[in-house]
Design an enzyme around this catalytic site. Structure first.
Site, PDB file in Angstrom:
ATOM      1  N   LYS A  54       0.839  -1.205   0.000  1.00 44.91           N
ATOM      2  CA  LYS A  54       0.000   0.000   0.000  1.00 44.91           C
ATOM      3  C   LYS A  54       0.875   1.258   0.000  1.00 44.91           C
ATOM      4  CE  LYS A  54      -0.216  -0.035   5.060  1.00 44.91           C
ATOM      5  NZ  LYS A  54      -1.041  -0.390   6.237  1.00 44.91           N
ATOM      6  N   ARG A 152     -10.465   0.230  14.848  1.00 40.87           N
ATOM      7  CA  ARG A 152     -10.234   1.017  13.640  1.00 40.87           C
ATOM      8  C   ARG A 152     -11.208   0.439  12.621  1.00 40.87           C
ATOM      9  NH1 ARG A 152      -4.141   1.595  11.255  1.00 40.87           N
ATOM     10  NH2 ARG A 152      -4.804  -0.206  10.051  1.00 40.87           N
ATOM     11  N   TYR A 282      15.277  30.984   6.324  1.00 44.38           N
ATOM     12  CA  TYR A 282      14.185  31.851   6.782  1.00 44.38           C
ATOM     13  C   TYR A 282      14.251  32.148   8.284  1.00 44.38           C
ATOM     14  CZ  TYR A 282      11.758  30.997   2.334  1.00 44.38           C
ATOM     15  OH  TYR A 282      11.405  30.932   1.016  1.00 44.38           O
ATOM     16  N   MET A 330      10.636  24.664   1.459  1.00 44.14           N
ATOM     17  CA  MET A 330       9.792  23.772   0.656  1.00 44.14           C
ATOM     18  C   MET A 330      10.616  22.867  -0.261  1.00 44.14           C
ATOM     19  SD  MET A 330       6.701  24.715  -1.958  1.00 44.14           S
ATOM     20  CE  MET A 330       5.815  25.677  -0.749  1.00 44.14           C
TER      21      MET A 330
HETATM   22  C1  LIG Z   1      -0.327  -1.422   6.941  1.00 43.72           C
HETATM   23  C2  LIG Z   1      -0.952  -2.699   7.321  1.00 43.72           C
HETATM   24  C3  LIG Z   1      -0.166  -3.850   7.550  1.00 43.72           C
HETATM   25  C4  LIG Z   1       1.342  -3.800   7.583  1.00 43.72           C
HETATM   26  O1  LIG Z   1       1.707  -3.410   8.864  1.00 43.72           O
HETATM   27  P1  LIG Z   1       3.258  -3.320   9.319  1.00 43.72           P
HETATM   28  O2  LIG Z   1       3.186  -3.050  10.760  1.00 43.72           O
HETATM   29  O3  LIG Z   1       3.825  -2.202   8.520  1.00 43.72           O
HETATM   30  O4  LIG Z   1       3.849  -4.635   8.971  1.00 43.72           O
HETATM   31  C5  LIG Z   1      -0.803  -5.037   7.825  1.00 43.72           C
HETATM   32  N1  LIG Z   1      -2.158  -5.101   7.877  1.00 43.72           N
HETATM   33  C6  LIG Z   1      -2.939  -4.012   7.695  1.00 43.72           C
HETATM   34  C7  LIG Z   1      -4.421  -4.136   7.793  1.00 43.72           C
HETATM   35  C8  LIG Z   1      -2.368  -2.777   7.421  1.00 43.72           C
HETATM   36  O5  LIG Z   1      -3.154  -1.707   7.239  1.00 43.72           O
END
Ligand SMILES: *Cc1c(COP(=O)(O)O)cnc(C)c1O
Length: 405
Positions: A54, A152, A282, A330
């Site tokens: 992802k 979550r 800056y 930036m």
């Molecule tokens: C991002 C994610 C993972 C990977 O988690 P890590 O701690 O980076 O290995 C696994 N399962 C879900 C549902 C995630 O969102």
């Protein structure tokens, strides 16, 4: 590419690419093989490995990382959105893949047509995916998500029996196949945290309820990187590795032999001597303590260099650590190089594997008061990625291992 032109470049000039992220696919292959081995051996039965790619593979590039992971021991890919899944399919990658984060109106028909497994985290999602499967004319492969305590995504325990029952009805009529049941850990990166056994127990209970409804999915999965390396009881049939793939130890201070895959570097695009008491960048939040050399690096917060590291972060120039002077802007920041003989065009390493004295992404996370994930995923789209291929000997070793079972 910085490495390729080094040495050929004329002294005191700066040409070509001035900032880049180098992604070492050999390190990724090494990490995948190591995690696949742990999935296979640890726990009470062998598990398969999902490479979580992802967020553009945590900033490393989803397509090259997916290809490297599948060559080196991963059998699944994990993404959040249907869009990411379709991008992977568009590159000709047909490995099993799970997508898990969307509203109820995403393009599930396209996902089903592309053979992408879909997570179901509410009754509404189930209904939408059932509709899509009917329109696609083929069953959707789904993974039911139970919230075992992260609070979550996933359904609450109260709603689990209903979701499981409805999914079973749809499985009987052929619209879906429940391929998996899954959940996500809250604190596996904190050894001894009581939420881990509590989530394991809750997951077992959820599986039991599913079994009582007649569901018997092939894939039960719970573990993230920390779970893979530290909680063998969390392995079940499939484990999901994210951060560890990219070479970052999920538990601070542990050393499992992972190799960091990303090096972020730039070239000195301006070098000059300035006198004592000179205000830098800056608001002049840095004043030179004496006569010194200031070096300009063309990477800024638009590229993912956090503004938080102003006056704090360090880089490696000619084998020496130098501190960022003043505010990160930036597109650029300034480094106080002291009396180091820096030349225009010299490489400046922000972070890398950590074996040549350069800072690591963990150092940057500390300076920025965040986690390495945020640093890696924050590296901006305008920073070109360059790939170091998997080494032939690594591939040969992997083939040997696969052959040996
Ligand atoms: C991002 C994610 C993972 C990977 O988690 P890590 O701690 O980076 O290995 C696994 N399962 C879900 C549902 C995630 O969102």
């Amino acid at each position: 590419m910085i490495g390729a032109t080094r040495g050929e470049r004329e002294e005191g000039s700066v040409e070509g690419i001035v900032a880049e992220a180098v992604i070492d696919l050999d390190a990724i292959a090494h990490n995948v093989a190591l995690l696949a081995e742990r999935a296979l051996v640890d726990g009470d039965h062998p598990s398969s490995l999902m490479a979580v790619v992802k967020a553009d593979a945590f900033g490393h590039g989803i397509i090259p990382v997916s290809q490297a992971a599948l060559k080196s021991g991963a059998s699944w890919l994990g993404v959040t959105s249907v869009e990411e899944a379709l991008a992977v399919r568009g590159a000709g990658i047909d490995a099993p893949m799970l997508a898990w984060l969307y509203g109820t109106d995403d393009d599930f028909i396209a996902a089903i047509d592309a053979g992408v497994d879909l997570s179901v985290s509410s009754i509404s999602h189930l209904e939408s995916i059932v509709d899509a499967a009917e329109q696609a004319g083929r069953p959707a492969l789904i993974h039911l998500k139970i919230d075992t305590g992260l609070t979550r995504n996933g359904v609450r325990f109260d709603d689990w029996p209903d979701l499981v029952r409805q999914a079973r009805v749809r499985e009987m009529d052929g619209t879906v196949r429940v391929h998996g049941i899954w959940s996500h850990l809250a604190s596996a990166d904190d050894p001894g945290n009581p939420s881990v056994p509590a989530q394991l127990a809750a997951f077992d209970r959820a599986l039991e309820i599913a079994r009582d409804s007649g569901l018997d999915p092939d894939l039960r999965h719970l573990a993230n990187s920390a779970g893979i390396l530290d909680v063998p009881q969390s392995h079940f049939d499939l484990v999901r590795a994210g951060i560890a793939l990219y070479g970052v130890e999920p538990i601070d201070g542990h050393d499992n032999g992972l190799r960091r895959a990303m090096t972020l570097r730039g070239r000195a695009v301006n070098v000059k001597r300035v006198g004592e008491g000179t205000g830098v960048s800056y608001m002049h939040e840095y004043i030179t303590p004496g006569e010194t050399t200031v070096v300009l690096v063309p990477l800024g917060y638009a590229d993912g260099v956090p503004r938080r590291v102003s006056n704090r972060g360090e880089v490696l120039i000619r084998g020496h650590r130098c501190r960022i002077a003043g505010r990160v802007a930036m597109d650029q920041f300034v480094v106080d190089a002291g009396d180091l003989p820096v030349e225009l065009g010299d490489p400046v390493v922000l972070f890398g594997p950590g074996d040549s004295g350069e800072p690591t992404v963990q150092d940057w996370a500390t300076w920025a008061e965040t986690n390495p994930h945020e640093i890696l995923t924050g590296i901006g789209a305008r920073v070109p990625r360059h790939y170091l291929p998997i080494k032939p000997e690594t591939l040969k070793n992997l083939e040997q291992e696969f052959a040996d079972g």
